[in-house]
Design a protein around this motif. Structure first.
Motif, short mmCIF file in Angstrom:
data_model
loop_
_atom_site.label_atom_id
_atom_site.label_comp_id
_atom_site.label_asym_id
_atom_site.label_seq_id
_atom_site.Cartn_x
_atom_site.Cartn_y
_atom_site.Cartn_z
N MET A 574 5.22 -31.92 42.49
CA MET A 574 4.76 -33.27 42.14
C MET A 574 5.48 -34.34 42.95
SD MET A 574 4.44 -33.01 38.02
CE MET A 574 4.13 -34.78 37.93
N ASN A 575 6.77 -34.12 43.21
CA ASN A 575 7.58 -35.14 43.87
C ASN A 575 7.68 -34.93 45.38
OD1 ASN A 575 8.19 -36.27 41.34
ND2 ASN A 575 9.82 -34.75 41.03
N SER A 576 6.94 -33.95 45.88
CA SER A 576 7.02 -33.67 47.32
C SER A 576 6.30 -34.76 48.11
CB SER A 576 6.40 -32.31 47.62
OG SER A 576 6.38 -32.08 49.00
N SER A 577 6.91 -35.18 49.20
CA SER A 577 6.32 -36.24 50.03
C SER A 577 5.47 -35.68 51.16
CB SER A 577 7.44 -37.11 50.62
OG SER A 577 8.33 -36.31 51.39
N GLU A 578 5.41 -34.34 51.25
CA GLU A 578 4.62 -33.74 52.32
C GLU A 578 3.13 -33.94 52.07
OE1 GLU A 578 5.64 -29.69 52.74
OE2 GLU A 578 7.80 -30.05 52.88
N GLU A 579 2.44 -34.42 53.08
CA GLU A 579 1.01 -34.66 52.97
C GLU A 579 0.26 -33.39 53.39
OE1 GLU A 579 -0.71 -37.13 51.74
OE2 GLU A 579 1.05 -38.31 51.23
N LYS A 580 -0.31 -32.71 52.48
CA LYS A 580 -1.08 -31.51 52.77
C LYS A 580 -2.54 -31.76 52.43
CE LYS A 580 2.83 -28.39 52.03
NZ LYS A 580 3.34 -27.20 51.30
N SER A 581 -3.28 -30.71 52.26
CA SER A 581 -4.67 -30.85 51.86
C SER A 581 -4.75 -31.44 50.47
CB SER A 581 -5.35 -29.46 51.88
OG SER A 581 -4.66 -28.57 51.03
N PRO A 582 -5.85 -32.10 50.14
CA PRO A 582 -5.95 -32.76 48.83
C PRO A 582 -5.78 -31.77 47.69
CG PRO A 582 -8.10 -32.64 49.91
CD PRO A 582 -7.06 -32.26 50.93
N THR A 583 -5.24 -32.26 46.59
CA THR A 583 -5.02 -31.39 45.43
C THR A 583 -6.36 -31.02 44.80
OG1 THR A 583 -4.82 -33.29 43.95
CG2 THR A 583 -2.79 -32.45 44.97
N GLY A 584 -6.27 -30.11 43.82
CA GLY A 584 -7.49 -29.59 43.21
C GLY A 584 -8.36 -30.66 42.60
N ALA A 585 -7.75 -31.63 41.93
CA ALA A 585 -8.54 -32.67 41.27
C ALA A 585 -9.33 -33.49 42.29
CB ALA A 585 -7.62 -33.57 40.45
N HIS A 586 -8.71 -33.82 43.39
CA HIS A 586 -9.41 -34.60 44.42
C HIS A 586 -10.58 -33.79 44.99
CE1 HIS A 586 -6.65 -38.02 44.72
NE2 HIS A 586 -5.66 -37.15 44.51
N LEU A 587 -10.33 -32.53 45.29
CA LEU A 587 -11.39 -31.70 45.85
C LEU A 587 -12.54 -31.52 44.87
CD1 LEU A 587 -12.16 -30.01 48.34
CD2 LEU A 587 -11.12 -28.04 47.20
N ILE A 588 -12.22 -31.29 43.60
CA ILE A 588 -13.27 -31.13 42.58
C ILE A 588 -14.07 -32.42 42.44
CG2 ILE A 588 -13.65 -30.78 40.12
CD1 ILE A 588 -11.13 -28.97 40.18
N ALA A 589 -13.38 -33.56 42.46
CA ALA A 589 -14.09 -34.84 42.34
C ALA A 589 -15.00 -35.08 43.54
CB ALA A 589 -13.08 -35.97 42.19
N GLN A 590 -14.52 -34.78 44.73
CA GLN A 590 -15.34 -34.97 45.93
C GLN A 590 -16.58 -34.07 45.88
OE1 GLN A 590 -12.69 -34.14 49.19
NE2 GLN A 590 -11.28 -35.80 48.65
N PHE A 591 -16.35 -32.83 45.50
CA PHE A 591 -17.46 -31.88 45.43
C PHE A 591 -18.46 -32.28 44.35
CE2 PHE A 591 -19.16 -27.63 44.08
CZ PHE A 591 -19.87 -27.37 45.24
N SER A 592 -17.96 -32.68 43.20
CA SER A 592 -18.84 -33.09 42.11
C SER A 592 -19.65 -34.31 42.49
CB SER A 592 -18.02 -33.38 40.85
OG SER A 592 -17.32 -32.24 40.43
N LYS A 593 -19.02 -35.24 43.19
CA LYS A 593 -19.75 -36.45 43.61
C LYS A 593 -20.87 -36.08 44.59
CE LYS A 593 -19.04 -41.12 45.37
NZ LYS A 593 -19.73 -41.73 44.22
#
Length: 1285
Positions: A574-593
């Motif tokens: 949660m506190n990591s500053s590394e920018e990786k691929s979007p988390t599950g919630a973001h991906l699910i929201a994008q796909f659902s939209k």
């Protein structure tokens, strides 16, 4: 006419009496027949049909008598009826005696007796003869049996006490030895059959207790391989009988012997066991016999756990070990896989595909411990081979084409195949069995400790995570089975369904899910096909809509749990500053939209496309239904996409004609028209289901304050609330993942003006009040007579408690103002007893303000109902704005005072005493509460309960103001100044602890001095008193001014004349704020005028400034430029042009959708027990916090703490408003948990002051909250002016 009278007379006599008359007439006729019937008494015991025969006999006799003597009895009754009409009166007994005598003397009676005797003699003699023949035949049979017994059984040392069936003999050693000899293969077939038949007919306990039992058991085990199928089946019958009738220590012997036999059978090279290449032909007699033995073993496996806990552990361990030993049998694997001989577990999987036996064995700790211990020490190969089977199947799915895999895994067709299972099908059945077994194993901690396992075909060991990833990949790599056409095929054995079932079970086990599922590796495996689809590539070789639905189902389970939701929102770090691929919630929201906007072409036109959209919107619903989840998903504007899809679907539903049954006018309709009709029906039902799904998705936005704002912006709140009410009326669950019902949603919706109107329009309020009235007044007509209601003991009866709490949740000030504002009471001259209230104004009129005899007479339970109304008034009036509104419109306090005045007795010419009853005590409490302002140390509220002793109620009652001094706290006014200095001193000391805070304060001071020197007119203000003297304040504001001045004088902080000064300040403020208000048109009452409530912040500030109107207004002018003013001074942003137009039209204040939203979010993270308590109580923290903040904690905190609250927010920032509320909940945690159990949390929080809470005591805690949450809170507070919140 005469016959009609006679018939009427006969009907007036009780039917039983009429038949008594018949039998009284004919009692004598049956005496001789009774002698014969004595001989038949013993039949009653022997013949179970005798009661039915007796009934038929009586039925025949009645009919016979009625046909013969019925007319004559009627004539006699007519005669006596006519004599009675002429003046003679006779009792019932007299009539019976006379009619009986006349009938017995008649010719008809004598003929009937003679005929009846002849008939009965013939019948009884026939029955006796038949009975005697049966008795002789039975005695001969018994003699024959006894003779056989005497020649076959030893009579020495036998006791009937040991027999399971209380036989008169015991199965002794000699007989068993004889049976052993007769069972020898060298004996003739008939002798062996008869011996085995004798063995099956003997009590199993006697057989097992014989000394030769061990020898018999060994021989029976050998004879199981007998080529004669009949002989082998009879041995299995003996085993089955033993399993059924014998205790565990006996059945254990049979089970272990059978398991040992099967183990040796599979290890023997002589037996013709099928290979994987040949498959299994169950029509083959050898295979059939083998499957029967496996099936018998499996049936006992599933039954044994229900009773083995009552026996020593060693019995259970022997059963378990013999089973695991059998299943661990492996043949030499040196030859080709296709020539592999089938192991026992293949056959067990065939009869118990989903490993139900293992599920039952693992259910109880008693047996689970033994199973896991043996698996770990001796039989870990079982787990290894199960994992190997799953790995092999997955590799097969990856390498083979879809058609070939589908042929390999005809899982859905397991039930369809009848006689033959190919090797591929057997491998798949074994895979399903292994998957089920591993899924059950992973639930338990000791089962998970068996991992990792080492496979021969892989270099690396298979860990728990690897196994879960494998299960996940099976969902979208395995083929989809064809749809079932037969209604009998209910079970789905497809790999995707089975893997989904296993993963869902693991999700439901919190500890297991945290250890196995909630990690990035597994989540990434679940999301992999979604990532591929988002990139435009194919999800997986066999990934279909069904697979995506399964994945969405699992993700919804994960998102419904706090730990899973956190993982989807933020990942593992949660506190990591590394920018990786979007988390599950973001991906699910994008796909659902994309799904909702139909921006993915791969599934367009598919029948399953709406189901896929619904499944993923359900996952999003779990996420945005929480405050933290909504914060993450807000940028995707899912509410707009869902609303757009709903409007489109709604228009489509309107265009599709509603199918009507039997609408065809022609009886013979062509097949084509029938197909069209069915197609329209399917289209209509699917469209309606999708529309309801979308409404449900929108409705779940109302679970949070900010989500409710987004819902209102869609314009669909009325439809969503109507949908919610329909679900509520049907007693349907709000969501399969929600643990509690509609309480929180209703409370959130009722906290806003538009929500209250939607609740009224949907019929929810009407239904709520109707249900209340039924419980309070009417009750149910169908239970009143047979089950009368108990007399209520509590002021609010338990049957009304639920309705009471629902009304408390509903009646927030915005709701009260919209539902009651500008409405007068009906005050009818007469009320019908059947007139049921349907609105809030009716409840006030019928239960609270009982100012006429007509209202009192209209109540069945006047005292109980009025107390209910007074209790409701007491809770509702804790919101000072609601109190001022009811006082302004209905003069509530005056009506209560008049009621108290009428409730007195004149003891002398100049003295009257109040009658102390439940109503007067309740009215006294309400009068003190609504008239006296103050915190926990500043006012004393009289109790509602009487005390023991000579003076049950020592508190003085009153019927006019002012209140008696005993309700005022004496210690407050004397120590206020000193206490205030001490607390302020502590506050200033805390400011000095931080150099940064000191520098900030010094900067503010320098800016203030600069403005004072450069533009002093700004401080003084451009308005004069003369400019506002013509302004008019509302009646609510005028009452609020009086209340404020009364409180200020009580604190010794205001003097005479303060009322006029405060009036001028409020007029200045109203004029000042009008310049910043937007012009809108709305149907909401709260948006049709200036701020509808009293300005409690200005009133507080006026008291702080000791009644100096100039200083107060000058401060407000400067303060209005700060962000803090938007959250402390609520009228500041009332229909303000600084807000987006859709926010203004919603009627929701930023304090609600911003401050209380974050209060709920932080409460869940910081004080989770309190958050759960609110949800269990069906109450929302946002509603009570909104009430506290709106009235600046008046009546909840002492004055000095109110000053600290305002000063802290002004000096340290508006986010401290949130932190203070969190600190209050932390302070109240134990009380909140206690009142959750007593189911009165809402009443406690609204009525009770915040005893013992001091702002200064929680400064360190609030500083920690500031460090953790300030950036997010202040950013959102500053962005409230942005159109898309």
């Amino acid at each position: 006419m005469t016959s009609r009278v006679a018939l009427t007379c006969r009907r007036q006599v009780h039917p039983q009496r009429f038949w008594n008359l018949f039998f009284a007439v004919n009692r004598g006729s049956l005496n001789s027949v009774g002698k014969k019937s004595d001989e038949c008494q013993r039949w009653d015991v022997k013949d179970s049909c005798f009661p039915n025969a007796s009934y038929e006999f009586v039925k025949y006799l009645r009919q016979y008598i009625c046909n013969t003597l019925g007319s004559m009895i009627e004539e006699e009754m007519e005669k006596w009826t006519s004599e009675q009409n002429q003046g003679e009166e006779f009792g019932y007994d007299t009539v019976v005696q006379h009619v009986t005598k006349r009938t017995q003397e008649s010719k008809e009676y004598k003929e009937m007796i003679h005929s009846l005797k002849n008939i009965m003699k013939i019948v009884v003699e026939s029955m006796i003869n038949k009975f005697e023949e049966d008795e002789i035949r039975s005695q001969e049979r018994q003699k024959k049996i006894q003779k056989e017994k005497s020649s076959s059984y030893c009579t020495d040392n036998c006791s009937d006490s040991d027999s399971s069936f209380n036989q008169s003999y015991k199965f002794c050693q000699g007989k068993l030895q004889l049976i052993l000899d007769q069972l020898d293969p060298g004996q003739p077939k008939e002798v062996r059959y008869e011996a085995l038949q004798t063995l099956c007919s003997a009590p199993p306990s006697d057989v097992l207790n014989c000394e030769n039992w061990t020898t018999l058991c060994e021989k029976l085990t050998v004879y199981l391989s007998d080529p004669d199928p009949v002989f082998s089946d009879r041995i299995l019958k003996f085993y089955a009988q033993t399993f059924t009738l014998s205790p565990l220590h006996m059945t254990k012997e049979i089970y272990t012997s059978l398991a040992k036999y099967l183990e040796l059978y599979f290890l023997s090279r002589e037996n013709n066991i099928p290979t994987l290449s040949t498959g299994i032909d169950i029509s083959n007699p050898n295979v059939t016999h083998l499957l029967k033995k496996i099936r018998l073993l499996n049936e006992y496996q599933k039954e044994a756990p229900s009773f083995w806990i009552r026996h020593p552990e060693k019995y259970m361990e022997e059963i378990v070990e013999s089973t695991l030993s059998l299943l661990s049998v492996k043949h030499d694997q040196s030859h080709l896989v296709s020539q592999k001989i089938l192991d026992p577990i293949y056959f067990l999987a065939l009869v118990d595909t989903k490993a139900v036996w293992f599920k039952k064995w693992m259910h109880a700790y008693y047996s689970r411990t033994a199973v896991l211990r043996l698996l770990e020490k001796k039989y870990k190969s079982l787990i290894t081979t199960a994992v190997q089977q799953c790995v092999q199947y997955f590799e097969l799915c990856e390498t083979m084409k879809g058609d070939e895999v589908l042929g390999h895994s005809k899982s859905c067709g397991i039930k369809q195949k009848t006689f033959y299972y190919s090797g591929q099908e057997l491998q798949y059945i074994y895979f399903i069995h292994s998957l089920s077994l591993l899924g059950r194993l992973l639930i338990y901690t000791q089962g998970r400790k068996l991992f990792p396992v080492k496979l021969k075909t892989r270099k690396d060991s298979v860990s728990l995570t690897d196994l879960l990833v494998l299960f996940t990949q099976l969902i979208y790599h395995s083929p989809t089975c064809p749809k079932m056409t037969s209604p009998g095929h209910l079970e789905d054995y497809s790999p995707a369904s089975m893997a989904t079932e296993v993963l869902c079970i693991l999700c439901d086990q919190k500890e297991c899910a945290i250890e196995c599922l909630y990690n990035n590796t597994v989540i990434e495996a679940l999301l992999q096909p979604i990532r591929n689809l988002m990139k435009g590539t194919k999800a997986a070789p066999n990934c279909s809509e069904t697979a995506l639905i399964h994945i969405a189902h699992i993700l919804a389970r994960i998102a419904s749990v706090e730990e899973g939701l956190t993982l989807l929102l933020y990942g593992e770090n949660m506190n990591s500053s590394e920018e990786k691929s979007p988390t599950g919630a973001h991906l699910i929201a994008q796909f659902s939209k994309k799904l909702l906007d139909e921006d993915i072409s791969i599934f367009s036109g598919s029948e399953m496309f709406p189901v896929v959209k619904g499944a993923f919107s359900s996952v999003c619903r779990q996420i945005y239904g929480t405050c933290e989840g909504l914060q993450v998903l807000i940028p995707y504007s899912l509410h707009e996409s869902i609303a757009k899809a709903w409007k489109k679907t709604s228009l489509l539903s309107e265009r599709i004609p509603t199918p009507v049954e039997g609408s065809d006018s022609v009886s013979l309709v062509s097949q084509e028209s029938q197909n069209i009709k069915h197609g329209l029906y399917d289209m209509y039902t699917s469209s309606m289901a999708w529309e309801e799904n979308l409404l449900d998705d929108l409705l779940n936005f109302a679970a949070t304050p900010k989500g409710l704002l987004l819902l209102q912006r869609t314009g669909a709140i009325n439809e969503c609330v109507t949908f919610m009410f329909n679900q509520y009326a049907k007693k349907l669950q709000i969501s399969r993942h929600k643990k509690f019902g509609y309480g929180v949603l209703v409370t959130q919706v009722a906290s806003t003006a538009a929500g209250a109107i939607a609740l009224r329009n949907s019929g929810f309020i009407n239904a709520l009040i109707t249900e209340l009235w039924a419980n309070l007044e009417c009750g149910r007509d169908d239970v009143r007579v047979t089950h009368p209601r108990s007399t209520p003991v509590d002021p609010i009866d338990q049957s009304c408690q639920k309705s009471f709490l629902a009304l408390v949740n509903l009646l927030s000030y915005p709701a009260v103002f919209e539902l009651v504002g500008n409405q007068s009471l009906p005050n009818k001259a007469e009320y019908s007893l059947r007139e049921v209230p349907t609105s809030v104004i009716d409840i006030i009129d019928r239960l609270i303000i009982l100012n006429s005899e007509a209202k009192i007479r209209s109540l069945f339970n006047y005292e109980q109902s009025h107390i209910f109304g007074l209790r409701l008034l007491s809770v509702v009036c804790c919101d000072l704005d609601t109190l001022l509104l009811l006082e302004a419109q209905y003069q509530v306090s005056e009506l209560l005072l008049n009621a108290q005045e009428e409730n007195t007795l004149e003891t002398s010419e100049s003295h009257r005493e109040f009658i102390i009853d439940s109503l007067s005590v309740e009215r006294n409490h309400v009068l003190v509460r609504i008239n006296l302002i103050g915190g926990p140390m500043e006012r004393i509220l009289p109790p509602r309960l009487l005390e023991k002793g000579d003076e049950p109620y020592p508190w003085p009652m009153f019927s006019s103001y002012p209140l008696p001094n005993c309700y005022l706290s004496d210690s407050v006014t004397r120590s206020t100044d000193l206490k205030q200095d001490n607390d302020l001193g502590k506050l200033l000391l805390r400011f000095k602890m931080s150099d940064k805070q000191t520098a900030w304060i010094e900067n503010c001071r320098r800016q203030f001095c600069k403005i004072m020197k450069a533009k002093p007119d700004i401080i003084s203000g451009g308005a004069t008193d003369a400019n506002v003297k013509n302004e008019n304040l509302s009646s609510v504001q005028q009452l609020g001014i009086k209340m404020t001045v009364r409180y200020g004088k009580f604190l010794n902080l205001l003097k005479d004349g303060a009322e006029n000064d405060l009036t001028l300040v409020l007029k200045h403020c109203e004029r000042f704020l009008k310049q910043q208000q937007a012009s809108i048109k709305s149907s909401l009452l709260c948006l049709q005028r200036n701020y509808t409530s009293h300005d409690w912040f200005v009133s507080s500030l006026f008291i702080i400034m000791l009644g100096d109107k100039d200083k107060t207004f000058q401060f407000l002018q400067q303060f209005s430029r700060l962000l803090t003013s938007a959250f402390l001074w609520l009228p500041r942003l009332h229909i303000s042009r600084y807000l987006p137009i859709d926010t203004i039209e919603s009627g929701i204040h930023p304090v609600y959708f911003c401050s209380t939203h974050y209060i709920e979010m932080l409460l869940k993270a910081e004080v989770p027990l309190v958050f759960s308590a609110f949800h269990m109580s069906g109450f929302a923290p946002s509603q009570i916090c909104m009430q506290w903040i709106t009235q600046c904690f008046w009546n909840y905190l002492d004055w000095i703490e109110i000053c600290h609250y305002i000063a802290t927010c002004v000096f340290l920032g508006p986010d401290y408003q949130v932190y203070i509320c969190i600190a209050i909940f932390k302070h109240l945690q134990q009380d909140i948990l206690q009142h959750t159990q007593t189911q009165d949390l809402q009443v406690f929080l609204k009525e009770e002051a915040l005893h013992g809470f001091r702002v200064s005591d929680y400064f360190e805690y609030m500083e920690v909250l500031e460090q953790n949450y300030r950036p997010v809170l202040l950013r959102d507070m500053r962005n409230m002016r942005v159109q898309s919140t």
